[in-house]
Design a protein around this motif. Structure first.
Motif, short mmCIF file in Angstrom:
data_model
loop_
_atom_site.label_atom_id
_atom_site.label_comp_id
_atom_site.label_asym_id
_atom_site.label_seq_id
_atom_site.Cartn_x
_atom_site.Cartn_y
_atom_site.Cartn_z
N LYS A 28 31.77 -49.11 -14.67
CA LYS A 28 31.41 -47.84 -14.04
C LYS A 28 30.24 -47.97 -13.09
CE LYS A 28 29.01 -46.71 -18.37
NZ LYS A 28 28.87 -45.70 -19.45
N ASP A 31 31.87 -48.44 -9.67
CA ASP A 31 33.01 -47.59 -9.34
C ASP A 31 32.65 -46.71 -8.14
OD1 ASP A 31 35.33 -46.15 -9.36
OD2 ASP A 31 35.11 -45.37 -11.40
N ILE A 33 32.32 -43.61 -5.91
CA ILE A 33 32.51 -42.19 -6.18
C ILE A 33 32.11 -41.31 -4.99
CG2 ILE A 33 32.42 -42.35 -8.70
CD1 ILE A 33 29.39 -41.20 -6.78
N LYS A 37 32.69 -44.27 -0.28
CA LYS A 37 32.85 -45.27 -1.33
C LYS A 37 31.53 -45.76 -1.91
CE LYS A 37 37.44 -46.82 0.13
NZ LYS A 37 38.31 -47.96 0.42
N THR A 39 28.70 -46.13 -4.69
CA THR A 39 28.61 -46.08 -6.15
C THR A 39 27.54 -45.06 -6.53
OG1 THR A 39 26.94 -47.82 -6.22
CG2 THR A 39 29.25 -48.52 -6.33
N LEU A 40 27.55 -44.67 -7.80
CA LEU A 40 26.59 -43.66 -8.23
C LEU A 40 25.16 -44.18 -8.09
CD1 LEU A 40 26.41 -40.82 -9.28
CD2 LEU A 40 26.64 -41.69 -11.61
N ASP A 132 24.57 -45.97 -14.14
CA ASP A 132 25.71 -45.06 -14.12
C ASP A 132 25.30 -43.60 -14.33
OD1 ASP A 132 24.90 -45.89 -16.64
OD2 ASP A 132 26.84 -45.52 -17.55
N MET A 283 28.68 -41.09 -16.08
CA MET A 283 30.09 -41.43 -16.35
C MET A 283 30.20 -42.09 -17.72
SD MET A 283 31.71 -42.34 -12.64
CE MET A 283 30.78 -43.83 -12.30
N ARG A 289 34.67 -39.07 -14.26
CA ARG A 289 34.64 -39.53 -12.87
C ARG A 289 34.91 -38.39 -11.90
NH1 ARG A 289 37.39 -41.45 -8.55
NH2 ARG A 289 36.47 -43.28 -7.52
N GLU A 290 35.91 -37.57 -12.20
CA GLU A 290 36.25 -36.46 -11.32
C GLU A 290 35.09 -35.47 -11.21
OE1 GLU A 290 39.63 -32.93 -10.76
OE2 GLU A 290 39.79 -34.39 -12.41
N VAL A 292 31.91 -36.17 -11.59
CA VAL A 292 30.85 -36.80 -10.79
C VAL A 292 31.19 -36.76 -9.31
CG1 VAL A 292 29.74 -39.01 -10.29
CG2 VAL A 292 30.03 -38.27 -12.66
N VAL A 293 32.42 -37.09 -8.96
CA VAL A 293 32.84 -37.05 -7.56
C VAL A 293 32.64 -35.65 -6.99
CG1 VAL A 293 34.83 -37.20 -6.01
CG2 VAL A 293 34.46 -38.98 -7.73
#
Length: 311
Positions: A28, A31, A33, A37, A39-40, A132, A283, A289-290, A292-293
Motif C-alpha cells: 500500500k 499504491d 492513489i 498516480k 502515492t499517498l 500509508d 489504507m 483505497r476508494e 482515500v482516492v
C-alpha cells in the motif's frame, strides 16, 4: 573524526515504509492513489517540503525495489531535498546469538525497531510518520512550529493528535492509541482495539466481550511524533529488553508508542500534544483505497493540493 553538531531548528522527516500490509493485501505504500498516480506518501512529502523540510529518511523492506527507490530519490532531489534509505529486515541490529531463534520470523520487528536503525542518519529533531497514512498539512506546520520555537529537546518531544471521529474506517474495525492529555501534555496512551462506528453512528470498542462507547472528540495518536535524537539510546535499551522476553515470539512487535509511553511513566520525558482538526485517513483495508482516492480528490477540488503535485 569530526563530531556532528546538533541543529535544533532543522527538521527531518522519517517515513515508515517497511510494513507488509497484511490486511491490505499489498504494498500500500506505493499504491498510486492521486490523479497523476501519486502515492499517498507523496502528499506527506509535499506537505513536508511546504514547511521547509529538506531531509527525508525512508525505512523500507526488501519489496521496496530499486525502481521505486530511484523514483523517490529523483523526486526529492529535483525539489532540493536529500533522501536516505534504510533497510529493515528481521536481522537488522539483532544480536547474532538469537539468529537461530528468529529464522522462521516473517514480520518485521515493528515501528520502534524501524526507527532505532536510523540512528546514524539523524542528528536533529525529526517527524516520524507512517507511509500509508494521510495527516494533512496542519500537522507538519504544528511540528515545524515546535522545532522553530526550540520546544523539542532531549527531555521534551511532541505529538500531533487527531479526533477519534476523524480517523474511523468505513470498512472495518481499527486500533487506536487513545490519549489522556493534561495541560497540553501527554499523560498516557492506551491501545484500544476493535473500534468501529455502529449502526446508530456511535463510536464503540469491544473489550472482554463488552461493547463500550468512545467519545468521537477523544484525542488519538496516529503515530505522528516529533522526536529528538536522544530517543535512540532508549530505543536500544528497550529493544534489548524486548528481545530477551520476546525473541521466540514470531509475531511480537516492538512499538514506538509504547517506548514513548514508558518514558513518560518513568518521568524521563514530557510530550507536548498539538491537536489537528483535519481528517486523517489511511489504507488499512483494500476497500479503503476508494475512500482515500475520493478524499484526495476532494482536497484537490478545494484547492488544498494541485491536480499534479510535481508539475
Amino acid at each position: 573524526m569530526v563530531q556532528k553538531i546538533m541543529d535544533s531548528k532543522t527538521l527531518s522527516l522519517v517515513i515508515l515504509a517497511g510494513g507488509m500490509g497484511s490486511r491490505y493485501k499489498g504494498q500500500k505504500q506505493i499504491d498510486p492513489i492521486g490523479p497523476s498516480k501519486e502515492t499517498l506518501m507523496e502528499y506527506s512529502i509535499f506537505d513536508a517540503f511546504s514547511c521547509g523540510i529538506k531531509h527525508f529518511v525512508f525505512i523500507i523492506n526488501e519489496q521496496f525495489n530499486a525502481e521505486t527507490k530511484k523514483y523517490f530519490q529523483n523526486l526529492i532531489e529535483k525539489n532540493g531535498g536529500k533522501v536516505e534509505f534504510v533497510l529493515q529486515t528481521t536481522y537488522t541490529s539483532v544480536p547474532r546469538g538469537i539468529y537461530d531463534t528468529i529464522e522462521k520470523r516473517e514480520k518485521p520487528w515493528g515501528t520502534g525497531h524501524a526507527l532505532m536503525i536510523t540512528k546514524n542518519h539523524l542528528n536533529n529533531p525529526f517527524i516520524v510518520i507512517n507511509a500509508d497514512d494521510f495527516y494533512g498539512r496542519k500537522a507538519y506546520e504544528k511540528a515545524n512550529e515546535l522545532v522553530q520555537n526550540e520546544k523539542i529537546t532531549a527531555n521534551t518531544y511532541g505529538m500531533v493528535a487527531y479526533k477519534l471521529a476523524n480517523t474511523i474506517s468505513e470498512n472495518g474495525s481499527v486500533s487506536r492509541g487513545v490519549c489522556t492529555v493534561t495541560n497540553g501534555h501527554l499523560e498516557n496512551v492506551v491501545e484500544r482495539t476493535n473500534i468501529y462506528s455502529n449502526e446508530n453512528g456511535e463510536i464503540v470498542f469491544e473489550e472482554d466481550d463488552n461493547v463500550l462507547p468512545l467519545d468521537g472528540d477523544t484525542a488519538v495518536s496516529m503515530n505522528f511524533f516529533v522526536l529528538h535524537p536522544s530517543i535512540f539510546r532508549k530505543l536500544e535499551d528497550k529493544f534489548e529488553e524486548f528481545l530477551h522476553e520476546n525473541a521466540s515470539q514470531l509475531k511480537a512487535e516492538f512499538f514506538l508508542p509504547k517506548v514513548v509511553n514508558d518514558m513518560i511513566k518513568e518521568d524521563q520525558l514530557e510530550v507536548i500534544v498539538e491537536k489537528s482538526d483535519d481528517n486523517w485517513f489511511g489504507m488499512t483495508y483494500p476497500e479503503d483505497r476508494e475512500v482515500v482516492v475520493n478524499s484526495i480528490q476532494n482536497l484537490i477540488n478545494d484547492q488544498k493540493y494541485p491536480n499534479s503535485l510535481w508539475t
